[in-house]
Scaffold this motif. Structure first.
Motif, mmCIF file in Angstrom:
data_model
loop_
_atom_site.group_PDB
_atom_site.id
_atom_site.type_symbol
_atom_site.label_atom_id
_atom_site.label_comp_id
_atom_site.label_asym_id
_atom_site.label_seq_id
_atom_site.Cartn_x
_atom_site.Cartn_y
_atom_site.Cartn_z
ATOM 1 N N TYR A 152 0.863 -1.201 0.000
ATOM 2 C CA TYR A 152 0.000 0.000 0.000
ATOM 3 C C TYR A 152 0.891 1.240 0.000
ATOM 4 O O TYR A 152 0.596 2.249 -0.628
ATOM 5 C CB TYR A 152 -0.961 0.017 1.207
ATOM 6 C CG TYR A 152 -0.331 0.510 2.484
ATOM 7 C CD1 TYR A 152 0.291 -0.368 3.357
ATOM 8 C CD2 TYR A 152 -0.325 1.875 2.795
ATOM 9 C CE1 TYR A 152 0.905 0.084 4.508
ATOM 10 C CE2 TYR A 152 0.295 2.339 3.945
ATOM 11 C CZ TYR A 152 0.905 1.439 4.795
ATOM 12 O OH TYR A 152 1.512 1.896 5.920
ATOM 13 N N SER B 41 -10.263 4.091 -10.007
ATOM 14 C CA SER B 41 -10.979 3.466 -8.888
ATOM 15 C C SER B 41 -10.099 2.411 -8.209
ATOM 16 O O SER B 41 -9.056 2.016 -8.751
ATOM 17 C CB SER B 41 -12.243 2.796 -9.420
ATOM 18 O OG SER B 41 -11.854 1.738 -10.281
ATOM 19 N N GLU B 42 -10.558 1.942 -7.044
ATOM 20 C CA GLU B 42 -9.816 0.881 -6.337
ATOM 21 C C GLU B 42 -9.641 -0.318 -7.246
ATOM 22 O O GLU B 42 -8.579 -0.939 -7.287
ATOM 23 C CB GLU B 42 -10.611 0.423 -5.104
ATOM 24 C CG GLU B 42 -10.554 1.388 -3.964
ATOM 25 C CD GLU B 42 -11.604 1.066 -2.917
ATOM 26 O OE1 GLU B 42 -12.158 -0.055 -2.928
ATOM 27 O OE2 GLU B 42 -11.874 1.956 -2.081
ATOM 28 N N SER C 122 -6.148 -1.825 -8.445
ATOM 29 C CA SER C 122 -5.750 -3.182 -8.041
ATOM 30 C C SER C 122 -5.407 -4.026 -9.262
ATOM 31 O O SER C 122 -4.440 -4.792 -9.239
ATOM 32 C CB SER C 122 -6.838 -3.842 -7.179
ATOM 33 O OG SER C 122 -7.994 -4.039 -7.930
ATOM 34 N N ARG D 239 -7.876 -5.098 -3.660
ATOM 35 C CA ARG D 239 -8.619 -3.834 -3.570
ATOM 36 C C ARG D 239 -8.436 -3.198 -2.208
ATOM 37 O O ARG D 239 -8.432 -1.976 -2.081
ATOM 38 C CB ARG D 239 -10.106 -4.080 -3.838
ATOM 39 C CG ARG D 239 -10.370 -4.204 -5.320
ATOM 40 C CD ARG D 239 -11.794 -4.486 -5.609
ATOM 41 N NE ARG D 239 -12.635 -3.325 -5.355
ATOM 42 C CZ ARG D 239 -13.827 -3.150 -5.915
ATOM 43 N NH1 ARG D 239 -14.294 -4.051 -6.749
ATOM 44 N NH2 ARG D 239 -14.551 -2.099 -5.631
ATOM 45 N N ALA E 202 -5.321 -1.203 -2.256
ATOM 46 C CA ALA E 202 -5.525 0.034 -3.013
ATOM 47 C C ALA E 202 -6.320 1.025 -2.158
ATOM 48 O O ALA E 202 -5.992 2.213 -2.106
ATOM 49 C CB ALA E 202 -6.265 -0.263 -4.310
ATOM 50 N N ARG E 203 -7.340 0.494 -1.452
ATOM 51 C CA ARG E 203 -8.181 1.370 -0.611
ATOM 52 C C ARG E 203 -7.336 2.022 0.494
ATOM 53 O O ARG E 203 -7.475 3.196 0.770
ATOM 54 C CB ARG E 203 -9.329 0.573 0.018
ATOM 55 C CG ARG E 203 -10.265 1.459 0.831
ATOM 56 C CD ARG E 203 -11.487 0.706 1.302
ATOM 57 N NE ARG E 203 -12.021 -0.118 0.235
ATOM 58 C CZ ARG E 203 -12.619 -1.294 0.426
ATOM 59 N NH1 ARG E 203 -12.762 -1.780 1.635
ATOM 60 N NH2 ARG E 203 -13.074 -1.984 -0.599
#
Ligand code: 16G
Length: 248
Positions: free
Chosen positions: A13, A37-38, A42, A49, A52-53
Motif C-alpha cells: 500500500y 478506482s480501487e 488493483s 482492492r 488500493a483502498r
C-alpha cells in the motif's frame, strides 16, 4: 517507480502511495482530476482492492486527495496557506495566491454576547455586539464558514456596510480608523457537520479545521473574536519555528 514489488522491503500500500504521490508531483494527475478506482488500481498494480483502498485513504487523510460521495476520489487543489506569523484576513490570503475571494453574508446583526465570546472580548455577557456570519469562497469554491464577533464603540454602524463586497479588515482599518495590531489563534481538528457540509458543499463528516481568533487593537484591546471552520483538504496553516538559543 511504476510497479509495486511483492518482495520489496516496503508494504505494497505504501509503494502505491508513493507511485500516486509521484503522479501528482509530475503533474500526470492534476488538481481536480478523478483518480482511477480501487478496482482499476488493483488490476493495474496486481494488488488487492483492500491494499488500493488503504493507499487512497491515507492520501485522503494527508489531504492530497478528497472523496465526493457517489463520484469518486479526486486530486486536491494546492492548499491555501495561512501564514501564522502575520495577521492577515481572508481577502488578503486569497489574493496573495492569485485567486478571487468572494463572500456570502449569511447574517449580520447585533446580538448579546455569550459567555465565551464575552470572556474573549473582555465585556459583560449579554452585551450587544456585532455578529457576522459569512461563507468565504476562493474562485467560487466554498472554503470556510466564519462567525466574527466585533466589539468597539460604534460597531453597530457595520450593519449598514456592504460586507458582501468589502473586506472586514480593510473596513475596520480604512473606514473606522482601527489599528489591528496582533491576534491569538487556536487550531483544532474536527469534522464537518450536516448543516455546514451543505454550505461548504462537502460530504458531512469531511475533515475540518476549526479556528478561534482574538484580534487586538492598540493598548491590547480585543476587538474581534472569530470562530471559523475551514475545509480540511483545502487549507494549510503554516508556521516557521526557531529554536531558542541556549543562554550561555
Ligand atoms: C480571517 C479571520 C477572520 C477575519 C477575516 C477577515 C481566521 C481564522 N479568521 O478569515 O477572523 O474576520 O479573516 O477577512 O483567520 P476579510 O478582511 O477578508 O473580511
Amino acid at each position: 517507480m511504476h510497479t509495486t514489488h511483492r518482495k520489496g522491503p516496503l508494504p505494497r500500500y505504501y509503494q502505491l502511495k508513493e507511485i500516486m504521490r509521484e503522479k501528482i508531483n509530475a503533474q500526470d494527475w492534476k488538481p481536480g482530476d478523478l483518480i482511477p478506482s480501487e478496482r482499476e488500481l488493483s488490476e493495474q498494480y496486481g494488488i488487492s482492492r483492500m491494499t488500493a483502498r488503504q493507499a487512497i485513504t491515507e492520501l485522503v487523510n494527508e489531504g492530497l486527495f478528497y472523496r465526493e460521495q457517489g463520484k469518486g476520489t479526486f486530486v486536491s487543489r494546492h492548499k491555501i496557506t495561512q501564514q501564522l506569523m502575520h495577521l492577515t484576513g481572508f481577502t488578503e490570503d486569497i489574493r496573495a495566491r492569485g485567486q478571487r475571494p468572494t463572500t456570502r453574508v449569511l447574517s449580520a446583526q447585533m446580538c448579546p454576547a455569550d459567555e465565551t465570546t464575552a470572556e474573549h472580548l473582555r465585556i459583560k455577557t449579554g452585551q450587544l455586539i456585532f455578529t457576522l456570519r459569512r461563507l468565504r469562497l476562493a474562485d467560487d469554491e466554498p472554503l470556510a464558514l466564519e462567525v466574527s464577533h466585533l466589539n468597539f464603540i460604534g460597531c453597530e454602524k457595520l450593519l449598514e456596510e456592504d460586507l458582501e463586497h468589502n473586506s472586514l479588515y480593510q473596513l475596520l482599518e480604512n473606514q473606522y480608523g482601527l489599528v489591528l495590531i496582533e491576534a491569538e489563534q487556536e487550531l483544532e481538528a474536527g469534522l464537518v457537520g450536516n448543516k455546514e457540509a451543505e454550505q461548504l458543499q462537502l460530504p458531512s463528516g469531511s475533515p475540518a479545521l476549526y479556528t478561534c481568533r482574538t484580534v487586538y487593537t492598540e493598548r491590547n484591546v480585543p476587538i474581534e473574536y472569530a470562530r471559523s471552520m475551514y475545509c480540511g483538504h483545502k487549507y494549510v496553516f503554516y508556521t516557521s519555528l526557531k529554536r531558542e538559543q541556549l543562554l550561555s
